[in-house]
Write a protein that holds these residues in place. Structure first.
Motif, PDB file in Angstrom:
ATOM      1  N   GLY A 184      61.573  39.829 -69.908  1.00 21.10           N
ATOM      2  CA  GLY A 184      60.767  39.280 -70.994  1.00 21.10           C
ATOM      3  C   GLY A 184      61.569  38.308 -71.838  1.00 21.10           C
ATOM      4  O   GLY A 184      62.739  38.010 -71.546  1.00 21.10           O
ATOM      5  N   ASN A 203      59.477  41.161 -77.494  1.00 23.65           N
ATOM      6  CA  ASN A 203      59.657  41.108 -76.036  1.00 23.65           C
ATOM      7  C   ASN A 203      58.298  40.807 -75.423  1.00 23.65           C
ATOM      8  O   ASN A 203      57.360  41.599 -75.571  1.00 23.65           O
ATOM      9  N   THR A 204      58.203  39.661 -74.739  1.00 19.97           N
ATOM     10  CA  THR A 204      56.911  39.290 -74.153  1.00 19.97           C
ATOM     11  C   THR A 204      56.525  40.218 -73.017  1.00 19.97           C
ATOM     12  O   THR A 204      55.353  40.305 -72.654  1.00 19.97           O
ATOM     13  N   GLY A 205      57.525  40.921 -72.437  1.00 19.20           N
ATOM     14  CA  GLY A 205      57.236  41.808 -71.321  1.00 19.20           C
ATOM     15  C   GLY A 205      56.749  41.081 -70.099  1.00 19.20           C
ATOM     16  O   GLY A 205      56.079  41.655 -69.238  1.00 19.20           O
ATOM     17  N   SER A 206      57.107  39.806 -69.988  1.00 20.13           N
ATOM     18  CA  SER A 206      56.631  38.972 -68.888  1.00 20.13           C
ATOM     19  C   SER A 206      57.692  37.937 -68.557  1.00 20.13           C
ATOM     20  O   SER A 206      58.493  37.553 -69.411  1.00 20.13           O
ATOM     21  N   THR A 207      57.670  37.478 -67.322  1.00 19.56           N
ATOM     22  CA  THR A 207      58.592  36.404 -66.935  1.00 19.56           C
ATOM     23  C   THR A 207      57.972  35.030 -67.145  1.00 19.56           C
ATOM     24  O   THR A 207      58.587  34.015 -66.804  1.00 19.56           O
TER      25      THR A 207
END
Length: 546
Positions: A184, A203-207
């Protein structure tokens, strides 16, 4: 030692095999016959050649850090008959499919090596070969180790682009992941040029390498920076990127205009009777069979009456009533008197706002003409179903030589609230005046006279009715402080402060439509939203900021 006790042949050649490499051997030979064995020959010596050594053994690889792996091995038991001069070290990053030489010859008999400058979180395979003067041994066993992972490096190429008055889109390039997959991104925002940063997304929790920041204030500059996150930690922040949101748009969502008629077309009495539009034409003159006339032209709607005899009143009107909510509470028309004086008796022309009940309860704004003058007044009346039984003059203009044409605007809730404007000037206001009127109100344009000598005309123009006397602006973004209505010359027509995202601008005094802009200001008089240009504004309009 005896190598061969008896060759059993007369050949004078012999090959001694299976010898140790790089070793000197001495020989002597005896002859044998049937009688016995001779004395030995002279002694002759020779040294076997050296060969490449055997392979190192017990190679091991141990991770030392995120960028270093340490190797150790055991020197071969057989140096090939020639001293070991060094070691060749090879490395593979694809599990041993391909190998590259990282040390052609260590030039040392040391059996350790530190491979530095490696990538974090990467598996490396190794093998080692021994070198002597005769050559290089086959490679050792293979040993592998994986460097430690580290926090990612900083994202690069961060850009910020304004998408609207309330949204900025971010985009960046993913960094080296430090040997551990990125899980993230942390996004920070600043509204003071980078002096202070707040975490927008922990934290976006994504790539994903894009982000849309919504719910922003118009005409505001925002700065951003992004950090990458993996299992080890968080990277340093990226470059800083800034963008300024667009100016917000103030748009009409609910019009305040309920009914209108400019009253400037060309139509005869017969044509208006056949096609009355929003109007109903009637009055005591019609009921009594007394003279009345009406027509419309560029100057307005002309309504003329003549009394049946001097001193007896006769009237004729055009009326209209809204049939659907929201019912209007502001009524306006431009009224013109026939002349400054008349030869005898009296005449009046004006606008009336009357209750929907079958009672003669009304508010009047208009002119009265006598043999000596024309004056303008505001009157409250109450009565029964047939006539007004009580009239109260609320305002009379005391000025001499009053205009013959004036704007009249009545604002009422029918119960306790009343405002009346003449020529856009407040002449009467009360919040406690008992009016006993219910909605939907009936609106009249009426001429009345007690003069029997001639037909006298009142002229009416620019009728409109609106649902309120203010302009309301909703959805104002946080940080906005003030809303103004500004005409094309830059004159400020109305101002209101912002409270809980709403501003209410009192505009009941104006003649409509107002040709102006609605502008929302933030701190420092920064424009944060406005109409797309000059628009037609009516009291009762409800706008919203988008």
């Amino acid at each position: 030692s005896i190598v061969v006790a008896n060759t059993a042949t007369t050949s004078t050649l012999y090959s001694d095999t299976g010898l140790t490499h790089s070793t000197t051997y001495a020989y002597r030979v005896y002859a044998i016959n049937s009688v016995g064995t001779s004395s030995p020959s002279s002694t002759a010596s020779g040294t076997t050649l050296a060969v490449a050594p055997s392979s190192p053994t017990r190679l091991s690889a141990t991770v030392a850090s995120s960028s270093q792996i340490n190797l150790t091995w055991t020197a071969p038991t057989d140096n090939g008959g020639s001293a070991i001069t060094g070691y060749k070290i090879e490395r593979s990053t694809d599990g041993g499919t391909t190998w590259s030489t990282i040390v052609p010859n260590s030039g040392s008999t040391s059996t350790t090596y530190s491979d530095a400058g490696l990538m974090p979180g990467t598996t490396y395979g190794y093998r080692v070969s021994t070198i002597n003067s005769a050559g290089t041994s086959p490679p050792s066993n293979t040993a592998s180790a994986t460097t430690l992972a580290v926090a990612p490096s900083a994202p690069t190429g961060l850009t910020a682009t304004a998408a609207s008055s309330s949204q900025i889109n971010l985009s960046w390039t993913a960094p080296n992941n430090g040997g551990s997959a990125i899980i993230g991104y942390m996004i920070e925002r600043s509204t003071n040029g980078g002096s202070i940063w707040t975490t927008l997304v922990a934290n976006t929790g994504s790539t994903a390498t894009t982000y849309s920041n919504v719910g922003l204030s118009p005409s505001t500059t925002y700065a951003y920076r992004v950090s990458a996150i993996n299992s080890v930690g968080t990277s340093p922040p990226s470059n800083t990127a800034s963008a300024t949101t667009n100016t917000g748009t103030v748009s009409l969502v609910t019009p305040g205009l309920v009914a209108s008629d400019p009253l400037n077309k060309t139509a005869t009495q017969q044509q208006l009777t056949a096609n009355p539009g929003i109007w109903t034409f009637d009055g005591s003159a019609k009921a009594g069979g007394f003279p009345f006339f009406f027509n419309e032209d560029a100057q307005g709607l002309h309504i003329g009456v003549k009394a049946p005899k001097a001193g007896n009143w006769s009237g004729f009107y055009a009326s209209t009533q809204s049939s659907t909510a929201p019912f209007p509470t502001l009524f306006h028309a431009l009224v013109t008197a026939p002349s400054r004086t008349i030869p005898a008796n009296d005449f009046n022309a004006g606008i009336y706002v009357q209750t929907a009940q079958p009672l003669i309860n009304y508010v009047f704004c208009g002119e009265s003409t006598s043999t000596t003058l024309t004056y303008w007044s505001v009157v409250l009346a109450s009565g029964n179903a047939n006539q007004a039984t009580k009239t109260t003059t609320l305002y009379t203009d005391p000025a001499p030589n009053q205009p013959l044409t004036r704007d009249c605007t009545i604002v009422t809730n029918g119960q306790n609230y009343l405002e009346v404007f003449i020529d856009q000037k407040l002449v009467y206001q009360s919040t406690s005046l008992k009016q006993n009127m219910t909605t939907p109100f009936i609106f009249f344009l009426e001429s009345q006279t007690s003069n029997a000598a001639q037909v006298l005309y009142g002229v009416f123009r620019n009728f409109y009715a609106t649902s309120g006397e203010s302009v309301v602006v909703n959805g104002i973004p946080a940080g906005a402080t003030m809303v103004q209505i500004v005409d094309p010359t830059g004159a400020v027509l109305a101002t209101a402060s912002v409270s809980s995202g709403t501003a209410t601008l009192p505009v009941g005094q104006f003649a409509y439509p107002l040709k102006a802009k609605i502008i929302v200001y933030g701190s420092g008089n920064k424009v944060v939203a406005s109409t797309s240009g000059v628009v037609s504004i009516y009291a009762g309009d409800v706008y919203s900021v988008h």
